[in-house]
Write a protein that holds these residues in place. Structure first.
Motif, PDB file in Angstrom:
ATOM      1  N   GLU A 141       0.829  -1.199   0.000  1.00 34.28           N
ATOM      2  CA  GLU A 141       0.000   0.000   0.000  1.00 34.28           C
ATOM      3  C   GLU A 141       0.864   1.249   0.000  1.00 34.28           C
ATOM      4  OE1 GLU A 141      -4.045  -1.269   2.402  1.00 34.28           O
ATOM      5  OE2 GLU A 141      -2.304  -0.592   3.568  1.00 34.28           O
ATOM      6  N   LEU A 142       0.333   2.296  -0.598  1.00 35.07           N
ATOM      7  CA  LEU A 142       0.926   3.621  -0.514  1.00 35.07           C
ATOM      8  C   LEU A 142       0.285   4.335   0.657  1.00 35.07           C
ATOM      9  CD1 LEU A 142       2.594   6.030  -1.625  1.00 35.07           C
ATOM     10  CD2 LEU A 142       0.593   6.604  -3.029  1.00 35.07           C
ATOM     11  N   LEU A 143       1.113   4.846   1.560  1.00 31.06           N
ATOM     12  CA  LEU A 143       0.614   5.506   2.758  1.00 31.06           C
ATOM     13  C   LEU A 143       0.917   6.994   2.670  1.00 31.06           C
ATOM     14  CD1 LEU A 143       0.858   4.246   6.381  1.00 31.06           C
ATOM     15  CD2 LEU A 143       1.552   6.579   5.872  1.00 31.06           C
ATOM     16  N   LEU A 144      -0.141   7.790   2.771  1.00 31.16           N
ATOM     17  CA  LEU A 144      -0.023   9.243   2.816  1.00 31.16           C
ATOM     18  C   LEU A 144      -0.662   9.698   4.121  1.00 31.16           C
ATOM     19  CD1 LEU A 144      -1.134  10.136  -0.847  1.00 31.16           C
ATOM     20  CD2 LEU A 144       1.202   9.921   0.011  1.00 31.16           C
ATOM     21  N   GLY A 145       0.166  10.176   5.058  1.00 31.47           N
ATOM     22  CA  GLY A 145      -0.352  10.580   6.357  1.00 31.47           C
ATOM     23  C   GLY A 145      -0.025  12.028   6.668  1.00 31.47           C
ATOM     24  N   VAL A 146      -0.954  12.686   7.335  1.00 35.78           N
ATOM     25  CA  VAL A 146      -0.773  14.082   7.731  1.00 35.78           C
ATOM     26  C   VAL A 146      -1.211  14.204   9.185  1.00 35.78           C
ATOM     27  CG1 VAL A 146      -1.398  16.481   7.327  1.00 35.78           C
ATOM     28  CG2 VAL A 146      -1.173  14.927   5.387  1.00 35.78           C
ATOM     29  N   ALA A 147      -0.282  14.698  10.028  1.00 35.76           N
ATOM     30  CA  ALA A 147      -0.582  14.918  11.441  1.00 35.76           C
ATOM     31  C   ALA A 147      -0.438  16.402  11.747  1.00 35.76           C
ATOM     32  CB  ALA A 147       0.360  14.105  12.314  1.00 35.76           C
ATOM     33  N   ASP A 148      -1.297  16.923  12.611  1.00 36.45           N
ATOM     34  CA  ASP A 148      -1.240  18.347  12.942  1.00 36.45           C
ATOM     35  C   ASP A 148      -1.222  18.525  14.456  1.00 36.45           C
ATOM     36  OD1 ASP A 148      -4.041  18.745  14.045  1.00 36.45           O
ATOM     37  OD2 ASP A 148      -4.562  18.038  12.029  1.00 36.45           O
ATOM     38  N   SER A 149      -0.930  19.720  14.849  1.00 31.24           N
ATOM     39  CA  SER A 149      -0.875  20.045  16.277  1.00 31.24           C
ATOM     40  C   SER A 149      -2.175  20.663  16.770  1.00 31.24           C
ATOM     41  CB  SER A 149       0.294  21.006  16.540  1.00 31.24           C
ATOM     42  OG  SER A 149       0.114  22.211  15.782  1.00 31.24           O
ATOM     43  N   GLY A 150      -3.251  20.459  16.032  1.00 32.13           N
ATOM     44  CA  GLY A 150      -4.536  21.029  16.398  1.00 32.13           C
ATOM     45  C   GLY A 150      -5.212  20.266  17.514  1.00 32.13           C
ATOM     46  N   PRO A 151      -6.485  20.572  17.753  1.00 32.30           N
ATOM     47  CA  PRO A 151      -7.212  19.930  18.867  1.00 32.30           C
ATOM     48  C   PRO A 151      -7.612  18.494  18.584  1.00 32.30           C
ATOM     49  CG  PRO A 151      -8.665  21.405  17.672  1.00 32.30           C
ATOM     50  CD  PRO A 151      -7.294  21.592  17.073  1.00 32.30           C
ATOM     51  N   GLY A 152      -7.457  18.030  17.369  1.00 32.61           N
ATOM     52  CA  GLY A 152      -7.866  16.673  17.037  1.00 32.61           C
ATOM     53  C   GLY A 152      -9.348  16.580  16.690  1.00 32.61           C
ATOM     54  N   ILE A 153      -9.779  15.360  16.386  1.00 26.01           N
ATOM     55  CA  ILE A 153     -11.173  15.107  15.998  1.00 26.01           C
ATOM     56  C   ILE A 153     -11.852  14.314  17.096  1.00 26.01           C
ATOM     57  CG2 ILE A 153     -12.672  14.001  14.292  1.00 26.01           C
ATOM     58  CD1 ILE A 153     -10.461  14.419  12.231  1.00 26.01           C
ATOM     59  N   ALA A 154     -12.983  14.805  17.544  1.00 27.00           N
ATOM     60  CA  ALA A 154     -13.727  14.136  18.618  1.00 27.00           C
ATOM     61  C   ALA A 154     -14.150  12.739  18.172  1.00 27.00           C
ATOM     62  CB  ALA A 154     -14.944  14.961  18.999  1.00 27.00           C
ATOM     63  N   PRO A 155     -14.126  11.741  19.066  1.00 30.12           N
ATOM     64  CA  PRO A 155     -14.497  10.363  18.685  1.00 30.12           C
ATOM     65  C   PRO A 155     -15.894  10.270  18.078  1.00 30.12           C
ATOM     66  CG  PRO A 155     -13.461  10.396  20.847  1.00 30.12           C
ATOM     67  CD  PRO A 155     -13.678  11.826  20.470  1.00 30.12           C
ATOM     68  N   GLN A 156     -16.834  11.064  18.575  1.00 28.78           N
ATOM     69  CA  GLN A 156     -18.193  10.985  18.049  1.00 28.78           C
ATOM     70  C   GLN A 156     -18.323  11.578  16.651  1.00 28.78           C
ATOM     71  OE1 GLN A 156     -17.246  12.560  20.778  1.00 28.78           O
ATOM     72  NE2 GLN A 156     -18.065  14.655  20.882  1.00 28.78           N
ATOM     73  N   ALA A 157     -17.284  12.328  16.216  1.00 32.92           N
ATOM     74  CA  ALA A 157     -17.343  12.960  14.895  1.00 32.92           C
ATOM     75  C   ALA A 157     -16.587  12.185  13.835  1.00 32.92           C
ATOM     76  CB  ALA A 157     -16.802  14.396  14.973  1.00 32.92           C
ATOM     77  N   VAL A 158     -15.959  11.066  14.223  1.00 32.66           N
ATOM     78  CA  VAL A 158     -15.138  10.313  13.263  1.00 32.66           C
ATOM     79  C   VAL A 158     -15.972   9.802  12.097  1.00 32.66           C
ATOM     80  CG1 VAL A 158     -13.762   8.206  12.973  1.00 32.66           C
ATOM     81  CG2 VAL A 158     -13.391   9.698  14.946  1.00 32.66           C
ATOM     82  N   THR A 159     -17.204   9.361  12.364  1.00 33.46           N
ATOM     83  CA  THR A 159     -18.051   8.827  11.299  1.00 33.46           C
ATOM     84  C   THR A 159     -18.619   9.921  10.403  1.00 33.46           C
ATOM     85  OG1 THR A 159     -19.953   8.874  12.784  1.00 33.46           O
ATOM     86  CG2 THR A 159     -18.687   6.824  12.661  1.00 33.46           C
ATOM     87  N   GLU A 160     -18.566  11.183  10.874  1.00 35.18           N
ATOM     88  CA  GLU A 160     -19.148  12.276  10.101  1.00 35.18           C
ATOM     89  C   GLU A 160     -18.101  13.123   9.385  1.00 35.18           C
ATOM     90  OE1 GLU A 160     -21.302  14.586  12.874  1.00 35.18           O
ATOM     91  OE2 GLU A 160     -22.548  12.937  13.609  1.00 35.18           O
TER      92      GLU A 160
END
Length: 536
Positions: free
Chosen positions: A465-484
């Motif tokens: 697989e080709l992996l393209l990842g991006v990480a930031d120093s922001g607040p992150g994504i809430a677990p309940q919002a992952v599906t949205e």
């Protein structure tokens, strides 16, 4: 007619009778036939009933006369006519029979409506009456055709001593049917008029709905309608008032990724993304939505008063990709302008140091700035052999630096030349990594008050697989919002349209990959794409 007018008339196409007119004629004929048939059957039934009634009446009268003591006694006298002729006349006057004839067993008349016929033989059949049975027949006698009955007269020993014939002329029966026939004719004409009026009203309504066109014209119009709907490049979906599909043309099937029979299916049964399905249920204008593999512009308009709605779909995939590339190019241009401005400032600083005679400090300053600017470029070029990906990373790094965000490439990043599958286009690479970096930079800037804004990019091969990842120093994504997070409209920015991550998910899905959401110090979004094409 002059030859010129005759030629002109011959050249004009013959106007076809409209479908409404044809149906009107057919309805009138059917109504007329039904009414006429009903009238004839009613008349025949009435005639049969009248004749049957006449038979019962003459039979009852004949039996009454034959059983009368006056008749039995008179037939034994030397001159029966003297008693029977006035008796028969009274019976005829008290009933509606045409004649009452009394005769001996040889058929010689003793009583008859016409006294001149007394003594003459009876005209008709009476052989069975001599055996004690009634004889019923329609026969033409001296008074014309009549329905008659001949019945025997018995003495005390049940011997036949005379015969009685009672009849009603066919003419009188027909005269009795004249009034019912007139009434029946009036009813038939009224029914015909009512049926004609109803047919006319239906015809007028039908002509209004068919615009006066004939069956052939309507058939041709339907063929044109079908050909037009399925040949246009825009997607077209017709929905009824219950949000059920009435029609879906070929372009709409392709844009929405639909197959099979769709007529009668509800929108909720089509398997469309939630925002797109919701857009089909309300009036919208030029809204961007994501289908399974396409970006579409949706317009929905109601039809009539509660009849349903018309949905048009335009393919916006290519335009959206080009818009993304244009945004990247604009970003590159802005970054180059910023770098040129920064380079000019640094150059002024170097020149000023030289003018001040501080040559060593000028060389040291210029060398340090050159090493700092070249460090990221060397790192990207060494790790990423794909030119489009390398250019994208350098441009995004310059953009991020201009906005005060430090963009770095992780040490394990490496993509050799020829690794990427041929099906993965440079445009898709720009869509995937460009949108991920843009969202990461925005998220890092939004959390800059807490920690220094940073974005780390990973681009490497992970097995198959080709992996393209991006990480930031922001607040992150809430677990309940992952599906949205990958749905159209999701965004943490005020006023944002939330289309970037949705495009990332769609592009990854189109190339057979997937997007994963993780969390470290901020949000980590990873795209995994197969290096080999499906079926290879």
């Amino acid at each position: 007619m002059p030859p010129t007018l005759r030629r002109a008339a011959a050249g004009r196409p013959r106007r076809r009778r409209s479908l409404a007119s044809q149906l009107f004629v057919v309805q009138i004929v059917i109504v007329a036939v039904v009414v006429a048939g009903g009238a004839v059957l009613a008349y025949l039934f009435a005639s049969v009933q009248a004749e049957e009634t006449a038979r019962r009446e003459v039979t009852a009268t004949a039996h009454a006369v034959a059983d009368a003591p006056t008749v039995r006694d008179a037939v034994l006298t030397p001159d029966p006519s003297a008693v029977l002729q006035p008796y028969a006349a009274r019976v005829r006057q008290d009933s509606r029979v045409a004649f009452v004839t009394i005769m001996d067993t040889h058929g010689v008349r003793w009583a008859h409506p016409d006294p001149a016929q007394i003594g003459h033989p009876f005209l008709g059949h009476f052989d069975r009456a001599l055996t004690g049975q009634d004889v019923e027949e329609t026969y033409t006698g001296t008074l014309g055709p009549s329905v008659r009955v001949v019945t025997p007269v018995f003495d005390g020993q049940r011997h036949v001593v005379a015969l009685v014939s009672v009849g009603i002329t066919v003419q009188s029966i027909s005269a009795g049917l004249r009034m019912p026939l007139l009434a029946l004719t009036g009813v038939a004409l009224g029914a015909l008029a009512l049926g004609g009026a109803a047919s006319y009203l239906v015809t007028v309504r039908l002509r209004r709905h068919t615009h006066g066109m004939g069956a052939a014209e309507l058939s041709a119009l339907y063929d044109y309608h079908q050909a037009t709907l399925h040949s246009v490049h825009e997607g077209l979906v017709l929905l009824d008032a219950g949000r059920r599909v009435v029609l879906c043309n070929d372009a709409a099937r392709e844009l929405l990724g639909l197959t099979g029979e769709l007529a009668g299916s509800e929108v909720s049964e089509l398997g469309l993304p939630g925002p797109l399905a919701a857009a089909l249920a309300r009036p919208v204008r030029d809204e961007l939505h994501l289908a399974s593999e396409r970006v579409v512009v949706v317009n929905t308009s109601p039809v009539g008063a509660g009849l349903g709605s018309v949905v048009t779909l335009r393919d916006h995939t290519e335009l959206q990709a080009v818009s993304g590339e244009l945004d990247s190019v604009r970003g590159f241009a802005d970054a180059l302008a910023a770098q040129a401005h920064e380079a000019a400032n640094r150059l002024h600083a170097v020149v000023s140091l030289i003018e001040l005679g501080r040559t060593a400090e000028a060389v040291e300053f210029a060398t340090a700035e050159l090493e700092l600017a070249q460090q990221l470029t060397d790192r990207v070029v060494a790790a990423v052999s794909e030119p489009v990906l390398a250019a994208l990373l350098l441009g995004k790094a310059a953009q991020a630096a201009e906005r005060g965000v430090e963009l770095t490439l992780t040490p394990d990043s490496r993509i050799d030349d020829g690794v990427l599958p041929s099906g993965l286009t440079p445009r898709d690479l720009v869509t995937l990594l460009g949108n991920l970096i843009d969202n990461a930079v925005d998220a890092a800037l939004g959390h800059a008050a807490v920690r220094a804004p940073e974005v780390a990019v990973t681009a490497r091969v992970d097995g198959t697989e080709l992996l393209l990842g991006v990480a930031d120093s922001g607040p992150g994504i809430a677990p309940q919002a992952v599906t949205e997070v990958f749905e159209r409209g999701w965004s943490t920015k005020s006023g944002g349209r939330g289309l970037g991550l949705a495009l990332v998910a769609q592009t990854a899905r189109r190339n057979g990959g997937r997007v994963e959401v993780g969390r470290a110090s901020g949000a980590v979004l990873t795209v995994r794409l197969p290096l080999r094409e499906a079926g290879a």
